[in-house]
Design a protein around this motif. Structure first.
Motif, mmCIF file in Angstrom:
data_model
loop_
_atom_site.group_PDB
_atom_site.id
_atom_site.type_symbol
_atom_site.label_atom_id
_atom_site.label_comp_id
_atom_site.label_asym_id
_atom_site.label_seq_id
_atom_site.Cartn_x
_atom_site.Cartn_y
_atom_site.Cartn_z
ATOM 1 N N GLY A 108 13.556 31.701 5.021
ATOM 2 C CA GLY A 108 14.237 32.058 6.254
ATOM 3 C C GLY A 108 14.056 33.528 6.546
ATOM 4 N N GLY A 109 14.700 34.023 7.566
ATOM 5 C CA GLY A 109 14.630 35.456 7.875
ATOM 6 C C GLY A 109 13.240 35.903 8.246
ATOM 7 N N THR A 110 12.508 36.464 7.282
ATOM 8 C CA THR A 110 11.154 36.968 7.540
ATOM 9 C C THR A 110 10.071 35.904 7.355
ATOM 10 N N SER A 111 10.441 34.672 7.030
ATOM 11 C CA SER A 111 9.502 33.541 6.947
ATOM 12 C C SER A 111 8.379 33.765 5.946
ATOM 13 N N GLY A 112 8.694 34.476 4.858
ATOM 14 C CA GLY A 112 7.685 34.667 3.824
ATOM 15 C C GLY A 112 6.699 35.773 4.105
ATOM 16 N N ARG A 113 6.899 36.537 5.200
ATOM 17 C CA ARG A 113 5.955 37.601 5.553
ATOM 18 C C ARG A 113 6.402 38.990 5.098
ATOM 19 N N GLY A 114 7.564 39.124 4.564
ATOM 20 C CA GLY A 114 8.040 40.438 4.157
ATOM 21 C C GLY A 114 8.552 41.231 5.351
ATOM 22 N N HIS A 115 8.912 42.492 5.107
ATOM 23 C CA HIS A 115 9.482 43.331 6.151
ATOM 24 C C HIS A 115 8.414 44.187 6.816
ATOM 25 N N LYS A 116 8.218 43.979 8.099
ATOM 26 C CA LYS A 116 7.347 44.791 8.955
ATOM 27 C C LYS A 116 5.920 44.903 8.400
ATOM 28 N N LEU A 165 0.837 -1.201 0.000
ATOM 29 C CA LEU A 165 0.000 0.000 0.000
ATOM 30 C C LEU A 165 0.869 1.247 0.000
ATOM 31 N N ARG A 166 0.569 2.191 -0.857
ATOM 32 C CA ARG A 166 1.292 3.444 -0.958
ATOM 33 C C ARG A 166 0.295 4.586 -1.161
ATOM 34 N N PRO A 167 0.598 5.770 -0.660
ATOM 35 C CA PRO A 167 -0.274 6.923 -0.959
ATOM 36 C C PRO A 167 -0.279 7.212 -2.455
ATOM 37 N N ALA A 168 -1.372 7.825 -2.914
ATOM 38 C CA ALA A 168 -1.475 8.178 -4.326
ATOM 39 C C ALA A 168 -0.394 9.173 -4.693
ATOM 40 N N PRO A 169 0.117 9.124 -5.904
ATOM 41 C CA PRO A 169 1.163 10.069 -6.315
ATOM 42 C C PRO A 169 0.715 11.525 -6.158
ATOM 43 N N ARG A 170 1.610 12.354 -5.628
ATOM 44 C CA ARG A 170 1.401 13.796 -5.434
ATOM 45 C C ARG A 170 0.238 14.094 -4.477
ATOM 46 N N SER A 171 -0.117 13.126 -3.622
ATOM 47 C CA SER A 171 -1.165 13.375 -2.644
ATOM 48 C C SER A 171 -0.607 13.855 -1.310
ATOM 49 N N GLN A 172 0.696 13.735 -1.118
ATOM 50 C CA GLN A 172 1.319 14.161 0.125
ATOM 51 C C GLN A 172 2.499 15.067 -0.180
ATOM 52 N N PHE A 173 2.700 16.060 0.670
ATOM 53 C CA PHE A 173 3.784 17.022 0.497
ATOM 54 C C PHE A 173 4.499 17.211 1.833
ATOM 55 N N ASN A 174 5.737 17.586 1.743
ATOM 56 C CA ASN A 174 6.495 17.870 2.956
ATOM 57 C C ASN A 174 5.994 19.148 3.609
ATOM 58 N N GLN A 175 6.092 19.192 4.905
ATOM 59 C CA GLN A 175 5.648 20.369 5.645
ATOM 60 C C GLN A 175 6.514 21.572 5.294
ATOM 61 N N LYS A 176 5.883 22.746 5.157
ATOM 62 C CA LYS A 176 6.605 23.978 4.870
ATOM 63 C C LYS A 176 7.260 24.467 6.153
ATOM 64 N N ARG A 177 8.567 24.456 6.210
ATOM 65 C CA ARG A 177 9.323 24.873 7.396
ATOM 66 C C ARG A 177 9.903 26.252 7.134
ATOM 67 N N VAL A 178 9.517 27.223 7.923
ATOM 68 C CA VAL A 178 9.952 28.605 7.741
ATOM 69 C C VAL A 178 10.891 28.986 8.884
ATOM 70 N N GLY A 179 11.710 30.002 8.603
ATOM 71 C CA GLY A 179 12.624 30.502 9.625
ATOM 72 C C GLY A 179 13.765 29.557 9.945
ATOM 73 N N ARG A 180 14.181 28.753 8.965
ATOM 74 C CA ARG A 180 15.267 27.800 9.196
ATOM 75 C C ARG A 180 16.411 28.003 8.211
ATOM 76 N N GLY A 181 16.694 29.251 7.833
ATOM 77 C CA GLY A 181 17.825 29.546 6.957
ATOM 78 C C GLY A 181 17.382 30.016 5.586
ATOM 79 N N GLN A 182 18.331 30.743 4.923
ATOM 80 C CA GLN A 182 18.011 31.354 3.638
ATOM 81 C C GLN A 182 17.993 30.361 2.492
ATOM 82 N N GLY A 183 18.559 29.195 2.696
ATOM 83 C CA GLY A 183 18.634 28.237 1.594
ATOM 84 C C GLY A 183 17.265 27.774 1.125
ATOM 85 N N SER A 184 16.286 27.728 1.995
ATOM 86 C CA SER A 184 14.951 27.275 1.601
ATOM 87 C C SER A 184 14.125 28.374 0.954
ATOM 88 N N GLY A 185 14.565 29.636 1.086
ATOM 89 C CA GLY A 185 13.777 30.743 0.569
ATOM 90 C C GLY A 185 12.750 31.267 1.549
#
Length: 242
Positions: free
Chosen positions: A32-40, A10-30
């Motif tokens: 990091g820093g402001t966690s996708g919220r922009g500045h102020k 048994l396996r999940p259907a293709p493209r039915s599961q995604f990895n959790q979006k982890r924010v604030g863990r470095g600039q390499g993921s895109g």
């Protein structure tokens, strides 16, 4: 050889599961820093970053600027009107029939398609009274005096019965396990205890209604609710000024 489904295959259907979006863990993921919220700014703050619907940044909102007139009547009722010519047309087609012991109620009107929605009850109107030919026996929530006169002239009968929301639902579904509620508002008590309205709690209706339709508690309710007519009240005399 057909594919065999087992717990190990048994396996999940293709493209039915995604990895959790982890924010604030470095600039390499895109993210990091402001966690996708922009500045102020208001939307970058933690907690309630979104204003409520209709908020316009502090200026007087549109809903407050427009004028308000009138009010909503909390005790208003919407009746489903039935004209006598329509009632006669349904009888001619064989879609409705009535006898003194099996009168037409809101259930028969709804099932036959004579009304599409019972709303808060059925009200008989005298429109098309000249088309009425049959002796019709009806139990409705309300009826105009002209409609009552036209039906009784043809040998029919009309009785107006009180239905609250639950009682009307039971009537439409054909449930008979529960007792119907008695009227509690003053306007309803005055309406259904008058014979001119063909109210089912009037003393005349208790005598003239067929025994198969009459409930024993209606006789008791009729006596209790009509007791005020025979009572005498002493008015307090106003104190004389010196």
């Amino acid at each position: 050889m057909p594919f065999r489904v087992t717990l190990t295959s048994l396996r999940p259907a293709p493209r039915s599961q995604f990895n959790q979006k982890r924010v604030g863990r470095g600039q390499g993921s895109g993210y990091g820093g402001t966690s996708g919220r922009g500045h102020k700014g208001q939307k970058a703050r933690s907690g309630n970053g979104k204003p409520k619907a209709g908020f316009e940044g502090g200026q007087t909102s549109f809903i407050k600027r427009i004028p308000k007139r009138g009010f909503t009547n909390q005790t208003a009722r919407t009746w489903a009107p039935i004209n006598l010519d329509r009632l006669q047309s349904w009888i001619n087609q064989g879609r409705l029939s009535s006898t003194p012991t099996t009168p037409i109620t809101a259930r028969e009107l709804l099932l036959s398609g004579c009304v599409h929605n019972a709303h808060d009850g059925i009200k008989l109107l005298s429109t098309g009274a000249s088309e009425l030919r049959s002796a019709v026996h009806v139990i409705a929530s309300r009826a105009s005096k002209a409609a009552i006169k036209a039906i009784e002239e043809k040998g029919g009968s009309v009785f107006c019965k009180h239905y609250n929301e639950l009682a009307l639902r039971d009537c439409l579904k054909g449930n008979t396990q529960r007792l119907n509620a008695a009227p509690t508002r003053k306007t309803d008590i005055l309406w259904y205890t008058k014979w001119e309205n063909r109210g089912y709690l009037s003393p005349e209706a208790v005598v003239k209604m067929p025994p198969s339709l009459m409930e024993d508690r209606w006789k008791v309710l009729s006596q209790q609710l009509n007791r005020y007519r025979d009572q005498e009240y002493k008015l307090k005399s106003k104190p004389q000024r010196r």
